[in-house]
Scaffold this motif. Structure first.
Motif, PDB file in Angstrom:
ATOM      1  N   ASP A 278      37.667  35.478  28.948  1.00 21.65           N
ATOM      2  CA  ASP A 278      38.027  37.236  28.871  1.00 21.65           C
ATOM      3  C   ASP A 278      37.753  37.826  30.453  1.00 21.65           C
ATOM      4  O   ASP A 278      37.809  37.251  30.863  1.00 21.65           O
ATOM      5  CB  ASP A 278      35.870  37.565  28.426  1.00 21.65           C
ATOM      6  CG  ASP A 278      36.039  39.603  28.690  1.00 21.65           C
ATOM      7  OD1 ASP A 278      36.788  40.293  28.220  1.00 21.65           O
ATOM      8  OD2 ASP A 278      34.586  39.311  28.644  1.00 21.65           O
ATOM      9  N   SER A 279      38.628  39.098  30.376  1.00 21.73           N
ATOM     10  CA  SER A 279      39.308  39.725  31.479  1.00 21.73           C
ATOM     11  C   SER A 279      38.068  39.786  32.391  1.00 21.73           C
ATOM     12  O   SER A 279      38.308  40.882  33.214  1.00 21.73           O
ATOM     13  CB  SER A 279      40.646  40.665  30.704  1.00 21.73           C
ATOM     14  OG  SER A 279      40.395  41.447  30.794  1.00 21.73           O
ATOM     15  N   LEU A 280      37.175  41.296  31.990  1.00 21.88           N
ATOM     16  CA  LEU A 280      35.951  41.471  31.991  1.00 21.88           C
ATOM     17  C   LEU A 280      35.256  40.474  32.727  1.00 21.88           C
ATOM     18  O   LEU A 280      34.960  41.190  34.413  1.00 21.88           O
ATOM     19  CB  LEU A 280      35.263  42.178  31.713  1.00 21.88           C
ATOM     20  CG  LEU A 280      33.787  42.909  31.517  1.00 21.88           C
ATOM     21  CD1 LEU A 280      34.409  44.041  32.205  1.00 21.88           C
ATOM     22  CD2 LEU A 280      33.043  43.306  30.591  1.00 21.88           C
TER      23      LEU A 280
ATOM     24  N   THR B  12      37.205  37.951  34.398  1.00 23.44           N
ATOM     25  CA  THR B  12      37.659  37.794  35.871  1.00 23.44           C
ATOM     26  C   THR B  12      37.001  38.712  36.602  1.00 23.44           C
ATOM     27  O   THR B  12      37.060  38.732  37.693  1.00 23.44           O
ATOM     28  CB  THR B  12      39.074  37.450  35.049  1.00 23.44           C
ATOM     29  OG1 THR B  12      38.963  36.914  34.035  1.00 23.44           O
ATOM     30  CG2 THR B  12      39.737  37.016  36.116  1.00 23.44           C
ATOM     31  N   ASN B  13      37.138  39.847  35.918  1.00 26.24           N
ATOM     32  CA  ASN B  13      36.771  40.816  37.660  1.00 26.24           C
ATOM     33  C   ASN B  13      35.615  40.760  37.964  1.00 26.24           C
ATOM     34  O   ASN B  13      35.428  40.949  39.209  1.00 26.24           O
ATOM     35  CB  ASN B  13      37.407  42.444  36.457  1.00 26.24           C
ATOM     36  CG  ASN B  13      36.967  43.691  37.582  1.00 26.24           C
ATOM     37  OD1 ASN B  13      38.130  43.075  38.347  1.00 26.24           O
ATOM     38  ND2 ASN B  13      36.854  44.325  36.950  1.00 26.24           N
TER      39      ASN B  13
ATOM     40  N   SER C 121      43.569  33.320  37.404  1.00 24.66           N
ATOM     41  CA  SER C 121      43.875  33.423  36.106  1.00 24.66           C
ATOM     42  C   SER C 121      42.678  34.795  36.672  1.00 24.66           C
ATOM     43  O   SER C 121      43.231  36.430  36.219  1.00 24.66           O
ATOM     44  CB  SER C 121      41.732  33.005  36.290  1.00 24.66           C
ATOM     45  OG  SER C 121      42.496  32.131  34.608  1.00 24.66           O
TER      46      SER C 121
ATOM     47  N   SER D  35      46.100  37.133  37.728  1.00 23.14           N
ATOM     48  CA  SER D  35      46.253  37.737  37.106  1.00 23.14           C
ATOM     49  C   SER D  35      45.864  38.567  36.084  1.00 23.14           C
ATOM     50  O   SER D  35      46.608  39.714  35.408  1.00 23.14           O
ATOM     51  CB  SER D  35      46.471  36.788  35.683  1.00 23.14           C
ATOM     52  OG  SER D  35      45.946  36.390  35.266  1.00 23.14           O
ATOM     53  N   TYR D  36      44.734  39.457  36.175  1.00 25.49           N
ATOM     54  CA  TYR D  36      43.822  40.641  36.213  1.00 25.49           C
ATOM     55  C   TYR D  36      44.259  42.012  37.491  1.00 25.49           C
ATOM     56  O   TYR D  36      43.739  41.344  38.389  1.00 25.49           O
ATOM     57  CB  TYR D  36      42.257  40.763  36.298  1.00 25.49           C
ATOM     58  CG  TYR D  36      41.536  42.078  35.906  1.00 25.49           C
ATOM     59  CD1 TYR D  36      41.814  42.410  34.069  1.00 25.49           C
ATOM     60  CD2 TYR D  36      40.871  42.569  36.134  1.00 25.49           C
ATOM     61  CE1 TYR D  36      41.072  43.093  33.581  1.00 25.49           C
ATOM     62  CE2 TYR D  36      40.451  43.412  35.687  1.00 25.49           C
ATOM     63  CZ  TYR D  36      40.189  43.728  34.617  1.00 25.49           C
ATOM     64  OH  TYR D  36      39.737  45.241  33.590  1.00 25.49           O
ATOM     65  N   THR D  37      45.906  42.416  37.028  1.00 25.30           N
ATOM     66  CA  THR D  37      46.368  43.464  38.117  1.00 25.30           C
ATOM     67  C   THR D  37      44.954  43.848  39.596  1.00 25.30           C
ATOM     68  O   THR D  37      45.442  44.669  40.265  1.00 25.30           O
ATOM     69  CB  THR D  37      46.792  44.880  37.491  1.00 25.30           C
ATOM     70  OG1 THR D  37      47.571  44.460  36.157  1.00 25.30           O
ATOM     71  CG2 THR D  37      47.269  45.521  38.367  1.00 25.30           C
ATOM     72  N   ASP D  38      43.385  44.482  38.873  1.00 24.74           N
ATOM     73  CA  ASP D  38      43.019  45.159  39.755  1.00 24.74           C
ATOM     74  C   ASP D  38      42.153  43.981  41.135  1.00 24.74           C
ATOM     75  O   ASP D  38      41.712  44.529  41.440  1.00 24.74           O
ATOM     76  CB  ASP D  38      41.444  45.876  38.666  1.00 24.74           C
ATOM     77  CG  ASP D  38      41.877  46.854  37.380  1.00 24.74           C
ATOM     78  OD1 ASP D  38      42.947  47.800  38.315  1.00 24.74           O
ATOM     79  OD2 ASP D  38      41.023  47.024  37.242  1.00 24.74           O
ATOM     80  N   ASN D  39      42.380  43.325  40.425  1.00 26.48           N
ATOM     81  CA  ASN D  39      42.150  41.594  41.106  1.00 26.48           C
ATOM     82  C   ASN D  39      43.261  41.197  42.509  1.00 26.48           C
ATOM     83  O   ASN D  39      43.197  41.086  43.221  1.00 26.48           O
ATOM     84  CB  ASN D  39      41.345  40.795  40.976  1.00 26.48           C
ATOM     85  CG  ASN D  39      40.479  41.341  39.708  1.00 26.48           C
ATOM     86  OD1 ASN D  39      39.398  42.146  40.625  1.00 26.48           O
ATOM     87  ND2 ASN D  39      40.309  40.209  38.452  1.00 26.48           N
TER      88      ASN D  39
ATOM     89  N   TYR E 232      51.722  36.697  41.448  1.00 26.78           N
ATOM     90  CA  TYR E 232      51.192  37.792  41.456  1.00 26.78           C
ATOM     91  C   TYR E 232      51.178  38.597  42.460  1.00 26.78           C
ATOM     92  O   TYR E 232      51.130  39.611  42.842  1.00 26.78           O
ATOM     93  CB  TYR E 232      50.046  37.688  40.734  1.00 26.78           C
ATOM     94  CG  TYR E 232      50.166  37.231  39.130  1.00 26.78           C
ATOM     95  CD1 TYR E 232      50.458  38.471  38.291  1.00 26.78           C
ATOM     96  CD2 TYR E 232      50.248  35.655  38.754  1.00 26.78           C
ATOM     97  CE1 TYR E 232      50.360  37.978  37.138  1.00 26.78           C
ATOM     98  CE2 TYR E 232      50.419  35.338  37.039  1.00 26.78           C
ATOM     99  CZ  TYR E 232      50.063  36.816  36.560  1.00 26.78           C
ATOM    100  OH  TYR E 232      50.561  36.400  35.384  1.00 26.78           O
TER     101      TYR E 232
END
Length: 152
Positions: free
Chosen positions: A32-34, A36-37, A105, A108-112, A146
Motif C-alpha cells: 500500500d502506497s499510504l 509506504t508514506n 518502495s 517510488s512514492y513521489t512525496d517521499n 528516483y
C-alpha cells in the motif's frame, strides 16, 4: 587457506529483531502506497534501513581485511556455506535485498523523494560497494535514479 568455524556463535537478539522488523516493513511498503508514506515518516526508519546495509558492508570489510577476499568469496558464494555465512555476517543476502526493496518502495512514492534525498551519499556509497550483492546494488541505483528525477 585457513577455514574459520563459529559453530556456537549465536546471532544477537537485536539482529534477529531487526531482521523481523525489515520483513514486516517490506510487507507493508509493498502492499500500500499510504503505508509506504507512513513508514517513510517514522523517525529514523529510512536511516535504520540504510544502517542495516552499512553494518553488513562494515562487517564484510572487516572480515576481508582479516582473512582476505578469498575467504569472503567462499563464504558468500558457496551454497554449502550459507548457514555459516549467516552466523558470521548476522544476515543473509535475502535480508539485504528486502532492506533495499523497502528503500525503493519508499522512494517510488513521489512525496517521499525529498526525505530520501538526505541519504543520497550513503546510498551511493552502498550502491558502489564491492561487497554488496550486485542485485542489491542495482536496487540502490534505482533508488538514486528516483532521487535524481526530482532535483528540487
Amino acid at each position: 587457506s585457513s577455514t574459520h568455524y563459529y559453530t556456537n556463535y549465536p546471532r544477537p537478539q537485536s539482529h534477529i529483531q531487526r531482521e523481523f522488523a525489515i520483513v514486516l516493513l517490506n510487507a507493508l511498503v509493498r502492499c500500500d502506497s499510504l503505508a509506504t508514506n507512513v513508514v517513510a515518516h517514522i523517525p529514523y526508519a529510512i536511516s535504520l534501513l540504510i544502517n542495516f546495509l552499512e553494518d553488513y558492508e562494515m562487517k564484510t570489510n572487516e572480515l576481508m581485511a582479516r582473512y582476505g577476499p578469498d575467504y569472503i568469496i567462499r563464504l558468500t558464494t558457496q551454497p554449502s556455506n550459507a548457514q555459516h555465512a549467516e552466523q558470521i555476517l548476522f544476515t543473509t543476502s535475502d535480508m539485504l535485498k528486502r532492506a533495499a526493496t523497502c528503500l525503493l518502495s519508499i522512494v517510488s512514492y513521489t512525496d517521499n523523494i525529498k526525505l530520501m534525498k538526505r541519504y543520497e551519499d550513503r546510498i551511493l556509497n552502498l550502491s558502489t560497494s564491492h561487497v554488496i550483492d550486485s542485485n542489491v546494488g542495482r536496487t540502490l541505483t534505482d533508488v538514486l535514479h528516483y532521487c535524481s528525477l526530482h532535483n528540487s
